[in-house]
Scaffold this motif. Sequence first.
Motif, PDB file in Angstrom:
ATOM      1  N   PHE A  26       0.818  -1.214   0.000  1.00  0.00           N
ATOM      2  CA  PHE A  26       0.000   0.000   0.000  1.00  0.00           C
ATOM      3  C   PHE A  26       0.851   1.263   0.000  1.00  0.00           C
ATOM      4  CE2 PHE A  26      -2.530  -3.357   1.947  1.00  0.00           C
ATOM      5  CZ  PHE A  26      -3.641  -3.338   1.126  1.00  0.00           C
ATOM      6  N   ARG A  27       2.165   1.102   0.177  1.00  0.00           N
ATOM      7  CA  ARG A  27       3.053   2.270   0.234  1.00  0.00           C
ATOM      8  C   ARG A  27       2.964   3.076  -1.043  1.00  0.00           C
ATOM      9  NH1 ARG A  27       8.429   1.072   3.500  1.00  0.00           N
ATOM     10  NH2 ARG A  27       7.218   0.985   5.392  1.00  0.00           N
ATOM     11  N   GLY A  28       2.853   4.374  -0.866  1.00  0.00           N
ATOM     12  CA  GLY A  28       2.783   5.271  -2.005  1.00  0.00           C
ATOM     13  C   GLY A  28       1.406   5.403  -2.610  1.00  0.00           C
ATOM     14  N   SER A  29       0.442   4.578  -2.161  1.00  0.00           N
ATOM     15  CA  SER A  29      -0.885   4.653  -2.769  1.00  0.00           C
ATOM     16  C   SER A  29      -2.017   4.854  -1.765  1.00  0.00           C
ATOM     17  CB  SER A  29      -1.164   3.405  -3.606  1.00  0.00           C
ATOM     18  OG  SER A  29      -1.162   2.251  -2.791  1.00  0.00           O
ATOM     19  N   LYS A  30      -1.932   4.216  -0.599  1.00  0.00           N
ATOM     20  CA  LYS A  30      -3.021   4.323   0.378  1.00  0.00           C
ATOM     21  C   LYS A  30      -2.459   4.346   1.790  1.00  0.00           C
ATOM     22  CE  LYS A  30      -6.970   2.230  -1.831  1.00  0.00           C
ATOM     23  NZ  LYS A  30      -8.161   1.465  -1.565  1.00  0.00           N
ATOM     24  N   HIS A  31      -3.181   5.049   2.649  1.00  0.00           N
ATOM     25  CA  HIS A  31      -2.936   4.940   4.082  1.00  0.00           C
ATOM     26  C   HIS A  31      -3.536   3.603   4.512  1.00  0.00           C
ATOM     27  CE1 HIS A  31      -2.131   9.212   3.829  1.00  0.00           C
ATOM     28  NE2 HIS A  31      -3.369   9.441   3.411  1.00  0.00           N
ATOM     29  N   VAL A  32      -3.115   3.091   5.661  1.00  0.00           N
ATOM     30  CA  VAL A  32      -3.647   1.818   6.150  1.00  0.00           C
ATOM     31  C   VAL A  32      -4.040   1.958   7.616  1.00  0.00           C
ATOM     32  CG1 VAL A  32      -3.152  -0.630   6.578  1.00  0.00           C
ATOM     33  CG2 VAL A  32      -2.222   0.489   4.537  1.00  0.00           C
ATOM     34  N   LEU A  33      -5.254   1.527   7.928  1.00  0.00           N
ATOM     35  CA  LEU A  33      -5.709   1.457   9.306  1.00  0.00           C
ATOM     36  C   LEU A  33      -5.628  -0.002   9.733  1.00  0.00           C
ATOM     37  CD1 LEU A  33      -6.917   3.024  11.746  1.00  0.00           C
ATOM     38  CD2 LEU A  33      -9.162   2.296  10.901  1.00  0.00           C
ATOM     39  N   LEU A  34      -4.672  -0.323  10.614  1.00  0.00           N
ATOM     40  CA  LEU A  34      -4.525  -1.674  11.147  1.00  0.00           C
ATOM     41  C   LEU A  34      -5.355  -1.789  12.412  1.00  0.00           C
ATOM     42  CD1 LEU A  34      -0.666  -2.177  10.865  1.00  0.00           C
ATOM     43  CD2 LEU A  34      -2.432  -3.177   9.413  1.00  0.00           C
ATOM     44  N   VAL A  35      -6.274  -2.739  12.415  1.00  0.00           N
ATOM     45  CA  VAL A  35      -7.160  -2.937  13.557  1.00  0.00           C
ATOM     46  C   VAL A  35      -6.917  -4.347  14.093  1.00  0.00           C
ATOM     47  CG1 VAL A  35      -9.552  -2.924  14.366  1.00  0.00           C
ATOM     48  CG2 VAL A  35      -8.866  -1.396  12.493  1.00  0.00           C
ATOM     49  N   PHE A  36      -6.074  -4.450  15.121  1.00  0.00           N
ATOM     50  CA  PHE A  36      -5.839  -5.732  15.786  1.00  0.00           C
ATOM     51  C   PHE A  36      -6.992  -5.993  16.742  1.00  0.00           C
ATOM     52  CE2 PHE A  36      -1.601  -4.475  14.506  1.00  0.00           C
ATOM     53  CZ  PHE A  36      -0.973  -5.675  14.179  1.00  0.00           C
ATOM     54  N   TYR A  37      -7.456  -7.240  16.794  1.00  0.00           N
ATOM     55  CA  TYR A  37      -8.548  -7.595  17.694  1.00  0.00           C
ATOM     56  C   TYR A  37      -8.320  -9.016  18.198  1.00  0.00           C
ATOM     57  CZ  TYR A  37     -10.208  -9.851  13.449  1.00  0.00           C
ATOM     58  OH  TYR A  37     -10.281 -10.622  12.326  1.00  0.00           O
ATOM     59  N   PRO A  38      -8.883  -9.354  19.367  1.00  0.00           N
ATOM     60  CA  PRO A  38      -8.621 -10.663  19.964  1.00  0.00           C
ATOM     61  C   PRO A  38      -9.103 -11.859  19.132  1.00  0.00           C
ATOM     62  CG  PRO A  38      -9.310  -9.152  21.668  1.00  0.00           C
ATOM     63  CD  PRO A  38      -9.517  -8.447  20.340  1.00  0.00           C
ATOM     64  N   PHE A  39     -10.399 -11.973  18.882  1.00  0.00           N
ATOM     65  CA  PHE A  39     -10.909 -13.170  18.209  1.00  0.00           C
ATOM     66  C   PHE A  39     -12.157 -12.878  17.389  1.00  0.00           C
ATOM     67  CE2 PHE A  39      -8.887 -15.069  22.047  1.00  0.00           C
ATOM     68  CZ  PHE A  39      -7.907 -15.808  21.399  1.00  0.00           C
ATOM     69  N   ALA A  40     -12.259 -13.562  16.272  1.00  0.00           N
ATOM     70  CA  ALA A  40     -13.481 -13.532  15.465  1.00  0.00           C
ATOM     71  C   ALA A  40     -14.639 -14.092  16.292  1.00  0.00           C
ATOM     72  CB  ALA A  40     -13.291 -14.374  14.203  1.00  0.00           C
ATOM     73  N   PHE A  41     -15.822 -13.646  15.981  1.00  0.00           N
ATOM     74  CA  PHE A  41     -17.071 -14.106  16.585  1.00  0.00           C
ATOM     75  C   PHE A  41     -17.262 -13.676  18.037  1.00  0.00           C
ATOM     76  CE2 PHE A  41     -16.343 -17.203  13.153  1.00  0.00           C
ATOM     77  CZ  PHE A  41     -17.527 -17.089  12.461  1.00  0.00           C
ATOM     78  N   SER A  42     -16.318 -12.927  18.621  1.00  0.00           N
ATOM     79  CA  SER A  42     -16.508 -12.476  20.001  1.00  0.00           C
ATOM     80  C   SER A  42     -17.319 -11.174  19.986  1.00  0.00           C
ATOM     81  CB  SER A  42     -15.168 -12.308  20.718  1.00  0.00           C
ATOM     82  OG  SER A  42     -14.370 -11.356  20.057  1.00  0.00           O
ATOM     83  N   GLY A  43     -17.992 -10.897  21.077  1.00  0.00           N
ATOM     84  CA  GLY A  43     -18.967  -9.801  21.133  1.00  0.00           C
ATOM     85  C   GLY A  43     -18.412  -8.418  20.834  1.00  0.00           C
ATOM     86  N   ILE A  44     -17.407  -7.983  21.585  1.00  0.00           N
ATOM     87  CA  ILE A  44     -16.871  -6.638  21.389  1.00  0.00           C
ATOM     88  C   ILE A  44     -16.228  -6.525  20.013  1.00  0.00           C
ATOM     89  CG2 ILE A  44     -15.145  -4.959  22.180  1.00  0.00           C
ATOM     90  CD1 ILE A  44     -15.705  -5.939  25.046  1.00  0.00           C
ATOM     91  N   CYS A  45     -15.487  -7.553  19.599  1.00  0.00           N
ATOM     92  CA  CYS A  45     -14.828  -7.522  18.283  1.00  0.00           C
ATOM     93  C   CYS A  45     -15.854  -7.408  17.161  1.00  0.00           C
ATOM     94  CB  CYS A  45     -13.961  -8.768  18.089  1.00  0.00           C
ATOM     95  SG  CYS A  45     -12.633  -8.915  19.300  1.00  0.00           S
ATOM     96  N   THR A  46     -16.927  -8.157  17.267  1.00  0.00           N
ATOM     97  CA  THR A  46     -17.972  -8.096  16.247  1.00  0.00           C
ATOM     98  C   THR A  46     -18.575  -6.695  16.195  1.00  0.00           C
ATOM     99  OG1 THR A  46     -18.461 -10.454  16.448  1.00  0.00           O
ATOM    100  CG2 THR A  46     -20.187  -9.065  15.486  1.00  0.00           C
ATOM    101  N   GLY A  47     -18.870  -6.131  17.349  1.00  0.00           N
ATOM    102  CA  GLY A  47     -19.438  -4.780  17.387  1.00  0.00           C
ATOM    103  C   GLY A  47     -18.513  -3.752  16.770  1.00  0.00           C
ATOM    104  N   GLU A  48     -17.225  -3.839  17.114  1.00  0.00           N
ATOM    105  CA  GLU A  48     -16.264  -2.875  16.577  1.00  0.00           C
ATOM    106  C   GLU A  48     -16.121  -3.002  15.063  1.00  0.00           C
ATOM    107  OE1 GLU A  48     -13.171  -1.987  20.202  1.00  0.00           O
ATOM    108  OE2 GLU A  48     -12.667  -3.607  18.830  1.00  0.00           O
ATOM    109  N   LEU A  49     -15.966  -4.221  14.575  1.00  0.00           N
ATOM    110  CA  LEU A  49     -15.755  -4.386  13.136  1.00  0.00           C
ATOM    111  C   LEU A  49     -17.030  -4.149  12.337  1.00  0.00           C
ATOM    112  CD1 LEU A  49     -13.099  -7.209  12.809  1.00  0.00           C
ATOM    113  CD2 LEU A  49     -12.813  -4.742  12.875  1.00  0.00           C
ATOM    114  N   CYS A  50     -18.187  -4.380  12.940  1.00  0.00           N
ATOM    115  CA  CYS A  50     -19.436  -4.033  12.247  1.00  0.00           C
ATOM    116  C   CYS A  50     -19.561  -2.519  12.105  1.00  0.00           C
ATOM    117  CB  CYS A  50     -20.646  -4.616  12.977  1.00  0.00           C
ATOM    118  SG  CYS A  50     -20.863  -6.386  12.676  1.00  0.00           S
ATOM    119  N   ARG A  51     -19.103  -1.790  13.090  1.00  0.00           N
ATOM    120  CA  ARG A  51     -19.119  -0.331  12.963  1.00  0.00           C
ATOM    121  C   ARG A  51     -18.155   0.120  11.869  1.00  0.00           C
ATOM    122  NH1 ARG A  51     -17.971   4.392  17.429  1.00  0.00           N
ATOM    123  NH2 ARG A  51     -18.255   6.102  15.945  1.00  0.00           N
TER     124      ARG A  51
END
Length: 152
Positions: A26-51
Amino acid sequence: MVEVGAVAPDFTLHDQNRQRVALSSFRGSKHVLLVFYPFAFSGICTGELCRVRDELATYEAGDVQVLGVSVDTPFSLKAWSAEQGYGFPLLSDFWPHGEVARAYGVFDEKSGMAVRGTFLVDVAGVVRYAEVNGPGEPRDQEAWKKAVAALS
Protein backbone atom coordinates in the motif's frame (compact mmCIF):
# COMPACT_ATOMS: atom_id res chain seq x y z
CA MET A 1 3.97 -0.78 21.26
CA VAL A 2 4.94 0.84 17.97
CA GLU A 3 5.06 4.58 18.58
CA VAL A 4 3.67 7.45 16.50
CA GLY A 5 6.40 8.65 14.13
CA ALA A 6 8.02 5.21 13.80
CA VAL A 7 8.15 3.28 10.55
CA ALA A 8 5.47 0.59 10.71
CA PRO A 9 6.86 -2.96 10.79
CA ASP A 10 6.19 -4.57 7.41
CA PHE A 11 4.46 -7.93 7.19
CA THR A 12 2.73 -10.29 4.81
CA LEU A 13 -0.27 -12.31 6.03
CA HIS A 14 -3.04 -14.34 4.45
CA ASP A 15 -6.52 -12.86 4.39
CA GLN A 16 -9.84 -14.66 4.79
CA ASN A 17 -9.59 -15.82 1.16
CA ARG A 18 -6.05 -17.13 1.72
CA GLN A 19 -4.62 -14.34 -0.45
CA ARG A 20 -1.33 -12.81 0.62
CA VAL A 21 -1.54 -9.18 1.76
CA ALA A 22 1.61 -7.16 2.43
CA LEU A 23 1.52 -3.89 4.31
CA SER A 24 4.23 -2.56 2.00
CA SER A 25 1.97 -3.11 -1.04
CA PHE A 26 0.00 0.00 0.00
CA ARG A 27 3.05 2.27 0.23
CA GLY A 28 2.78 5.27 -2.01
CA SER A 29 -0.88 4.65 -2.77
CA LYS A 30 -3.02 4.32 0.38
CA HIS A 31 -2.94 4.94 4.08
CA VAL A 32 -3.65 1.82 6.15
CA LEU A 33 -5.71 1.46 9.31
CA LEU A 34 -4.52 -1.67 11.15
CA VAL A 35 -7.16 -2.94 13.56
CA PHE A 36 -5.84 -5.73 15.79
CA TYR A 37 -8.55 -7.60 17.69
CA PRO A 38 -8.62 -10.66 19.96
CA PHE A 39 -10.91 -13.17 18.21
CA ALA A 40 -13.48 -13.53 15.47
CA PHE A 41 -17.07 -14.11 16.58
CA SER A 42 -16.51 -12.48 20.00
CA GLY A 43 -18.97 -9.80 21.13
CA ILE A 44 -16.87 -6.64 21.39
CA CYS A 45 -14.83 -7.52 18.28
CA THR A 46 -17.97 -8.10 16.25
CA GLY A 47 -19.44 -4.78 17.39
CA GLU A 48 -16.26 -2.88 16.58
CA LEU A 49 -15.75 -4.39 13.14
CA CYS A 50 -19.44 -4.03 12.25
CA ARG A 51 -19.12 -0.33 12.96
CA VAL A 52 -16.04 -0.18 10.72
CA ARG A 53 -18.08 -2.02 8.05
CA ASP A 54 -20.95 0.42 8.40
CA GLU A 55 -18.62 3.45 8.21
CA LEU A 56 -16.20 2.04 5.63
CA ALA A 57 -17.02 4.84 3.18
CA THR A 58 -15.48 7.34 5.64
CA TYR A 59 -12.16 5.52 5.48
CA GLU A 60 -12.30 4.92 1.74
CA ALA A 61 -12.97 8.63 1.16
CA GLY A 62 -9.68 9.34 2.96
CA ASP A 63 -7.78 6.82 0.81
CA VAL A 64 -7.47 4.48 3.79
CA GLN A 65 -7.34 0.70 3.46
CA VAL A 66 -8.72 -1.00 6.57
CA LEU A 67 -7.03 -4.27 7.56
CA GLY A 68 -8.32 -6.32 10.49
CA VAL A 69 -5.71 -8.57 12.14
CA SER A 70 -6.20 -11.44 14.60
CA VAL A 71 -4.62 -14.78 15.49
CA ASP A 72 -7.60 -16.66 14.02
CA THR A 73 -7.16 -19.01 11.06
CA PRO A 74 -8.14 -17.82 7.57
CA PHE A 75 -10.97 -20.38 7.64
CA SER A 76 -12.67 -18.90 10.70
CA LEU A 77 -12.07 -15.38 9.34
CA LYS A 78 -13.78 -16.34 6.07
CA ALA A 79 -16.85 -17.65 7.91
CA TRP A 80 -17.00 -14.56 10.13
CA SER A 81 -16.51 -12.17 7.21
CA ALA A 82 -19.26 -13.89 5.22
CA GLU A 83 -21.62 -13.85 8.20
CA GLN A 84 -21.05 -10.14 8.92
CA GLY A 85 -20.52 -8.85 5.38
CA TYR A 86 -17.16 -7.21 6.04
CA GLY A 87 -15.93 -5.38 2.95
CA PHE A 88 -12.27 -5.24 4.00
CA PRO A 89 -9.58 -7.88 4.48
CA LEU A 90 -9.30 -9.82 7.72
CA LEU A 91 -5.71 -11.02 8.11
CA SER A 92 -4.65 -14.18 9.88
CA ASP A 93 -1.69 -13.84 12.26
CA PHE A 94 -2.13 -17.50 13.16
CA TRP A 95 1.32 -18.84 12.28
CA PRO A 96 3.89 -18.10 13.39
CA HIS A 97 1.38 -17.46 16.14
CA GLY A 98 0.97 -13.73 16.80
CA GLU A 99 4.21 -12.75 15.08
CA VAL A 100 2.80 -9.50 13.63
CA ALA A 101 0.96 -8.63 16.85
CA ARG A 102 4.27 -9.09 18.68
CA ALA A 103 6.03 -6.77 16.21
CA TYR A 104 3.43 -4.09 16.99
CA GLY A 105 3.58 -4.74 20.75
CA VAL A 106 -0.04 -5.87 21.03
CA PHE A 107 0.32 -9.62 21.67
CA ASP A 108 -0.81 -10.92 25.06
CA GLU A 109 1.54 -13.85 25.80
CA LYS A 110 -0.59 -15.15 28.66
CA SER A 111 -3.79 -15.49 26.63
CA GLY A 112 -2.19 -16.10 23.20
CA MET A 113 -4.16 -13.34 21.47
CA ALA A 114 -3.79 -9.84 20.14
CA VAL A 115 -5.21 -7.07 22.28
CA ARG A 116 -7.14 -4.18 20.72
CA GLY A 117 -4.39 -2.23 18.99
CA THR A 118 -5.12 0.38 16.34
CA PHE A 119 -2.46 1.91 14.09
CA LEU A 120 -2.91 4.40 11.26
CA VAL A 121 -0.02 4.10 8.81
CA ASP A 122 0.44 6.82 6.20
CA VAL A 123 1.38 6.28 2.53
CA ALA A 124 5.07 6.60 3.45
CA GLY A 125 4.78 3.74 5.96
CA VAL A 126 4.98 5.95 9.07
CA VAL A 127 2.65 5.42 12.04
CA ARG A 128 0.50 8.55 12.50
CA TYR A 129 -1.89 7.23 15.15
CA ALA A 130 -1.49 4.45 17.72
CA GLU A 131 -3.80 3.23 20.47
CA VAL A 132 -3.91 0.08 22.57
CA ASN A 133 -6.92 -1.05 24.57
CA GLY A 134 -6.93 -4.00 26.92
CA PRO A 135 -9.20 -7.06 26.77
CA GLY A 136 -12.84 -6.14 27.27
CA GLU A 137 -12.13 -2.45 26.69
CA PRO A 138 -13.87 -1.15 23.52
CA ARG A 139 -12.18 1.48 21.37
CA ASP A 140 -13.21 5.05 20.64
CA GLN A 141 -13.48 4.96 16.85
CA GLU A 142 -14.10 8.69 16.63
CA ALA A 143 -10.40 9.17 17.41
CA TRP A 144 -9.52 7.07 14.34
CA LYS A 145 -11.67 9.27 12.13
CA LYS A 146 -9.98 12.41 13.46
CA ALA A 147 -6.58 10.88 12.72
CA VAL A 148 -7.70 9.99 9.18
CA ALA A 149 -9.04 13.51 8.64
CA ALA A 150 -5.71 14.95 9.82
CA LEU A 151 -3.91 13.07 7.01
CA SER A 152 -5.79 14.97 4.30
